[in-house]
Design a protein around this motif. Structure first.
Motif, PDB file in Angstrom:
ATOM      1  N   PRO A  72      -6.737  13.746  56.416  1.00 53.65           N
ATOM      2  CA  PRO A  72      -7.150  14.929  56.498  1.00 53.65           C
ATOM      3  C   PRO A  72      -6.469  15.732  55.672  1.00 53.65           C
ATOM      4  N   ALA A  73      -6.916  16.618  54.906  1.00 57.16           N
ATOM      5  CA  ALA A  73      -7.127  17.710  53.546  1.00 57.16           C
ATOM      6  C   ALA A  73      -5.856  18.781  54.833  1.00 57.16           C
ATOM      7  N   PHE A  74      -5.366  18.916  56.007  1.00 57.38           N
ATOM      8  CA  PHE A  74      -4.728  20.019  57.145  1.00 57.38           C
ATOM      9  C   PHE A  74      -5.103  19.086  57.744  1.00 57.38           C
ATOM     10  N   VAL A  75      -4.163  19.617  58.787  1.00 55.18           N
ATOM     11  CA  VAL A  75      -3.536  19.339  60.399  1.00 55.18           C
ATOM     12  C   VAL A  75      -2.665  19.626  60.469  1.00 55.18           C
ATOM     13  N   PHE A  76      -2.905  20.160  61.903  1.00 53.89           N
ATOM     14  CA  PHE A  76      -2.711  21.227  62.816  1.00 53.89           C
ATOM     15  C   PHE A  76      -2.152  20.755  63.685  1.00 53.89           C
ATOM     16  N   LEU A  77      -0.538  20.784  64.293  1.00 52.17           N
ATOM     17  CA  LEU A  77      -0.265  20.122  65.025  1.00 52.17           C
ATOM     18  C   LEU A  77       0.539  21.004  65.488  1.00 52.17           C
ATOM     19  N   ASP A  78      -0.157  20.854  67.738  1.00 50.62           N
ATOM     20  CA  ASP A  78      -0.121  21.945  68.537  1.00 50.62           C
ATOM     21  C   ASP A  78       0.864  20.701  69.769  1.00 50.62           C
ATOM     22  N   GLU A  79       2.520  21.314  68.597  1.00 50.95           N
ATOM     23  CA  GLU A  79       3.228  20.372  70.251  1.00 50.95           C
ATOM     24  C   GLU A  79       3.165  18.949  70.477  1.00 50.95           C
ATOM     25  N   ALA A  80       2.356  18.468  68.954  1.00 49.84           N
ATOM     26  CA  ALA A  80       1.866  17.205  69.169  1.00 49.84           C
ATOM     27  C   ALA A  80       2.985  16.417  68.685  1.00 49.84           C
ATOM     28  N   THR A  81       4.832  16.360  69.074  1.00 47.81           N
ATOM     29  CA  THR A  81       5.313  15.336  68.865  1.00 47.81           C
ATOM     30  C   THR A  81       6.724  15.522  70.987  1.00 47.81           C
ATOM     31  N   SER A  82       5.739  16.773  71.044  1.00 49.92           N
ATOM     32  CA  SER A  82       6.691  17.286  72.598  1.00 49.92           C
ATOM     33  C   SER A  82       6.931  15.938  73.576  1.00 49.92           C
ATOM     34  N   ALA A  83       6.490  14.587  73.836  1.00 48.41           N
ATOM     35  CA  ALA A  83       6.577  13.294  74.571  1.00 48.41           C
ATOM     36  C   ALA A  83       7.467  12.572  73.703  1.00 48.41           C
ATOM     37  N   LEU A  84       8.322  13.019  72.492  1.00 46.17           N
ATOM     38  CA  LEU A  84       8.539  12.069  72.037  1.00 46.17           C
ATOM     39  C   LEU A  84      10.460  12.120  71.655  1.00 46.17           C
ATOM     40  N   ASP A  85      11.291  11.263  71.279  1.00 48.19           N
ATOM     41  CA  ASP A  85      12.638  11.291  71.279  1.00 48.19           C
ATOM     42  C   ASP A  85      12.465  11.982  69.691  1.00 48.19           C
ATOM     43  N   PRO A  86      13.792  12.509  69.817  1.00 41.07           N
ATOM     44  CA  PRO A  86      13.878  12.649  67.788  1.00 41.07           C
ATOM     45  C   PRO A  86      13.959  12.092  67.071  1.00 41.07           C
ATOM     46  N   GLU A  87      14.134  10.527  67.094  1.00 42.56           N
ATOM     47  CA  GLU A  87      14.196   9.750  66.192  1.00 42.56           C
ATOM     48  C   GLU A  87      13.121   9.916  66.361  1.00 42.56           C
ATOM     49  N   THR A  88      12.078   9.073  67.297  1.00 39.00           N
ATOM     50  CA  THR A  88      10.598   9.230  66.483  1.00 39.00           C
ATOM     51  C   THR A  88      10.053  10.094  66.222  1.00 39.00           C
ATOM     52  N   GLU A  89      10.152  11.226  66.977  1.00 40.44           N
ATOM     53  CA  GLU A  89       9.730  12.706  65.945  1.00 40.44           C
ATOM     54  C   GLU A  89       9.958  12.537  64.764  1.00 40.44           C
ATOM     55  N   ARG A  90      11.202  12.150  63.840  1.00 42.65           N
ATOM     56  CA  ARG A  90      11.396  12.257  62.468  1.00 42.65           C
ATOM     57  C   ARG A  90      10.284  10.872  62.371  1.00 42.65           C
ATOM     58  N   LEU A  91      10.554  10.117  62.459  1.00 40.71           N
ATOM     59  CA  LEU A  91       9.545   8.632  62.401  1.00 40.71           C
ATOM     60  C   LEU A  91       8.160   9.395  62.000  1.00 40.71           C
ATOM     61  N   LEU A  92       7.325  10.045  62.395  1.00 38.62           N
ATOM     62  CA  LEU A  92       5.788  10.290  62.772  1.00 38.62           C
ATOM     63  C   LEU A  92       6.269  11.171  61.251  1.00 38.62           C
ATOM     64  N   TYR A  93       7.267  12.499  61.973  1.00 42.98           N
ATOM     65  CA  TYR A  93       6.765  13.502  60.259  1.00 42.98           C
ATOM     66  C   TYR A  93       7.564  13.503  58.786  1.00 42.98           C
ATOM     67  N   ASP A  94       8.235  12.209  58.932  1.00 39.16           N
ATOM     68  CA  ASP A  94       8.602  11.387  57.905  1.00 39.16           C
ATOM     69  C   ASP A  94       7.152  10.746  57.234  1.00 39.16           C
ATOM     70  N   ALA A  95       6.480  10.271  58.862  1.00 41.82           N
ATOM     71  CA  ALA A  95       5.120   9.163  57.744  1.00 41.82           C
ATOM     72  C   ALA A  95       4.205  10.322  57.106  1.00 41.82           C
ATOM     73  N   ILE A  96       3.980  11.694  58.093  1.00 43.42           N
ATOM     74  CA  ILE A  96       2.648  12.417  57.505  1.00 43.42           C
ATOM     75  C   ILE A  96       2.864  12.765  55.992  1.00 43.42           C
ATOM     76  N   LEU A  97       4.294  13.262  55.863  1.00 43.17           N
ATOM     77  CA  LEU A  97       4.327  13.519  54.504  1.00 43.17           C
ATOM     78  C   LEU A  97       4.846  12.437  52.836  1.00 43.17           C
ATOM     79  N   THR A  98       5.475  11.331  53.371  1.00 42.34           N
ATOM     80  CA  THR A  98       5.909  10.393  52.434  1.00 42.34           C
ATOM     81  C   THR A  98       3.661  10.093  52.103  1.00 42.34           C
ATOM     82  N   HIS A  99       2.771   9.398  53.253  1.00 44.68           N
ATOM     83  CA  HIS A  99       1.888   9.439  53.027  1.00 44.68           C
ATOM     84  C   HIS A  99       0.039  10.506  52.796  1.00 44.68           C
ATOM     85  N   LEU A 100       0.781  11.293  52.611  1.00 43.81           N
ATOM     86  CA  LEU A 100      -0.237  12.633  52.912  1.00 43.81           C
ATOM     87  C   LEU A 100       0.358  13.808  52.175  1.00 43.81           C
TER      88      LEU A 100
END
Length: 602
Positions: free
Chosen positions: A535-563
């Motif tokens: 998407p051109a814009f993505v809104f994340l509302d506590e979308a990593t609340s169930a994740l550990d810090p390492e997985t959270e970092r992995l997912l945000y890095d993926a978003i910032l890298t690929h989009l």
């Protein structure tokens, strides 16, 4: 909002924890029943639709068959008289061919009736399909299903569409078919009986009164009396049947909640509490059922007593003609048969009373659904103005956010979420952060302000708990798109990127993934959807609340890298997320015009 906007807000129907006991008809919540569409207009809408000619053709065939059946009944009545006279007069040469003809008429009548039932079922299916599609299209468009639940306008909308539509169309056609048949029989047998009953002379007040077609008057008097008795004892059934639809739907919904939230309830050790809730809700079902049984028993008892008391009326009414020598024994049997047929046709109105109350209850529930959809359509976006323009940012004027009760939640100063920008929305719980996202998504009408989105830009919203439909994993991963939009290789790639590589062999397996995946896995799957749809814009509302810090970092890095060109707006309380954002929007609850302060991180 754009036509390509995807709203991945959590659409799970939470429903009320407890429902007001069904002391009043229906199960609507905040809906004014006076807003229902007119009864006749609602019933006739299909017969004025684009499918009307096919429907009317099928209806005409069923009516034509009804006339044919009536003709066969008149023929059969005539054959009864001829057979009776042949037996009395010992005319075997007449008896056998007449008897054989009677059997043929009976067989033909049966075939015609069976054919009429099949045609009626086809017509029923067409009407049901049309009305179901009409309701589904309105209910699912522009998130009206969410609007109804959010504002508590109506309960069990889904069950009204799935179940009440079926009952409505089936019962409507049955009632109409029986009514046409009844009216046809009444007209036919009134004419026949008028001729057969001839005249009767009554000595009254020293004068002789000649009454023509007296048996017709007796039959109508009997029918009016039966209808009056039925209405007197059965008028309360309308309210009871409306209650029945509501309490049954509430009970089914509560059981569905237990099934869909089995793990959470089990972790809370809530089985005993759920047992009490289901037992309490079933008590309403049981009470309503017993009330209907008692009332139906009164109606049936009164009606049957009335019918049995006047059961000999058919023969007794015809006896004066036979004693006066105006008809033969066979003629008397014909008159008695015609009288019985007319009496049976007229009894439809009292016998159909209970069925009519059921039909009216179901129809009113569907009219309430129609009214609820009308109401949310009329509300629109309330005080918000949603527009699109050729721009690279989501812009707003000052936004005023209200609770559904009208209470002020917060005010947010004008803001622009630009393409490629990283925003972190901060604020205390209940300040209105998630409500701001709902307003931007176009699903929150309570408040005011202008929101402008880029034309044709795709926007995705990830809530804390994303919706994962049952079916294949590929379909769940591709939602709200279709799995055919993406290659298996692409689906496998995003699974690995988001730490779900173990599921790559399950892409074609159908399952209840919302229950099979852990909370963290569900959030990783939601991020995988973002990578798929880009998407051109993505809104994340506590979308990593169930994740550990390492997985959270992995997912945000993926978003910032690929989009890299996508605008990312996150609602979160974790301090760790500040590292992935360069702008902050502070939202404070009900703090006046300065409540939406903007700050930019260095």
């Amino acid at each position: 909002m754009s036509a390509t906007t995807s709203l991945l807000m959590d659409p799970v129907h939470q429903g009320p924890a407890d429902v007001t006991p069904p002391d009043a008809p229906g199960d609507h919540a905040a809906l004014d029943s006076s807003r229902r569409p007119p009864l006749v207009g609602f019933v006739l809408q299909y017969w004025k639709s684009e499918d009307k000619w096919k429907a009317l053709a099928l209806l005409a065939i069923t009516i034509g068959i009804t006339f044919l059946v009536t003709y066969l009944m008149v023929w059969a009545n005539k054959l009864v008289g001829e057979v009776t006279d042949a037996i009395v007069n010992k005319r075997w040469d007449i008896l056998l061919p007449t008897f054989a003809t009677g059997i043929g008429v009976g067989v033909l009548s049966g075939l015609v009736v069976i054919t009429n039932v099949a045609i009626g079922q086809i017509l029923d299916l067409r009407w049901r399909a049309w009305l179901t599609e009409r309701f589904l299209a309105r209910w699912t468009s522009s998130s009206k299903f969410y609007d109804i639940e959010r504002d508590g306008l109506l309960l069990n909308a889904d069950q009204r569409i799935a179940e009440d539509v079926r009952i409505f169309t089936d019962t409507s056609l049955n009632l109409f078919g029986n009514l046409v048949s009844t009216v046809t029989h009444i007209i036919t047998f009134v004419i026949l009986l008028w001729g057969l009953s001839q005249t009767i002379e009554i000595e009254l007040f020293g004068s002789t009164w000649v009454v023509y077609g007296y048996m017709v008057y007796i039959a109508f008097a009997w029918a009016i009396g039966g209808l009056a008795v039925t209405h007197y004892f059965g008028k309360k059934l309308i309210a009871l049947n409306m209650q029945k639809q509501g309490v049954e739907a509430d009970y089914r919904y509560l059981a569905m909640q237990l099934r869909e939230n089995a793990e959470q309830i089990a972790l809370y050790k809530g089985g005993e509490r759920e047992h009490r809730r289901l037992t309490e809700r079933f008590a309403y079902v049981k009470r309503n059922f017993l009330q209907i049984v008692a009332r139906t028993w009164k109606v049936d008892t009164a009606r049957n007593t009335y019918g049995l008391f006047f059961d000999p009326l058919s023969t007794v009414a015809a006896l004066p003609l036979y004693f006066a020598g105006k008809v033969t024994y066979g003629g008397m049997m014909r008159a008695a048969g015609a009288f019985g047929a007319l009496k049976q046709a007229l009894s439809f109105f009292s016998q159909a009373y209970v069925g009519f109350t059921n039909w009216l209850a179901v129809t009113n529930r569907l009219r309430d659904l129609h009214a609820a959809l009308d109401e949310v359509e009329a509300r629109g976006m309330g005080g918000f103005e949603l527009t699109q323009a050729e721009q690279n940012a989501i812009t707003t004027t000052e936004i005023c956010l209200l609770a559904p009760t009208g209470e002020l939640l917060t005010r947010v100063e004008p803001v622009a979420f630009g393409s490629g920008e990283r925003w972190l929305v901060r604020g205390a719980s209940g300040a209105g952060k998630s409500t701001l996202l709902r307003a931007i998504a176009g699903i929150w009408p309570h408040g005011s302000g202008k929101i402008c989105t880029p034309r044709d830009a795709s926007i995705m919203f990830l809530p804390q708990r994303s919706y994962i439909p049952s079916g294949s994993l590929a379909a769940a991963l591709s939602y709200p798109g279709e799995p055919t939009q993406f290659s298996e290789g692409r689906l496998t790639e995003v699974l690995h990127t988001c730490g779900l590589g173990r599921l790559q062999g399950s892409l074609s397996r159908a399952d209840h993934w919302q229950q099979k995946l852990s909370g963290g896995e569900q959030q990783r799957l939601a991020f995988a959807r973002v990578l798929l749809h880009r998407p051109a814009f993505v809104f994340l509302d506590e979308a990593t609340s169930a994740l550990d810090p390492e997985t959270e970092r992995l997912l945000y890095d993926a978003i910032l890298t690929h989009l890299p060109e996508a605008g990312v707006i996150s609602i979160a309380h974790r301090e760790s997320l500040a590292a992935y954002h360069d702008r902050v929007l502070y939202v404070r609850p009900n703090a006046g015009r300065s409540s939406g302060d903007l700050a930019q991180l260095s």
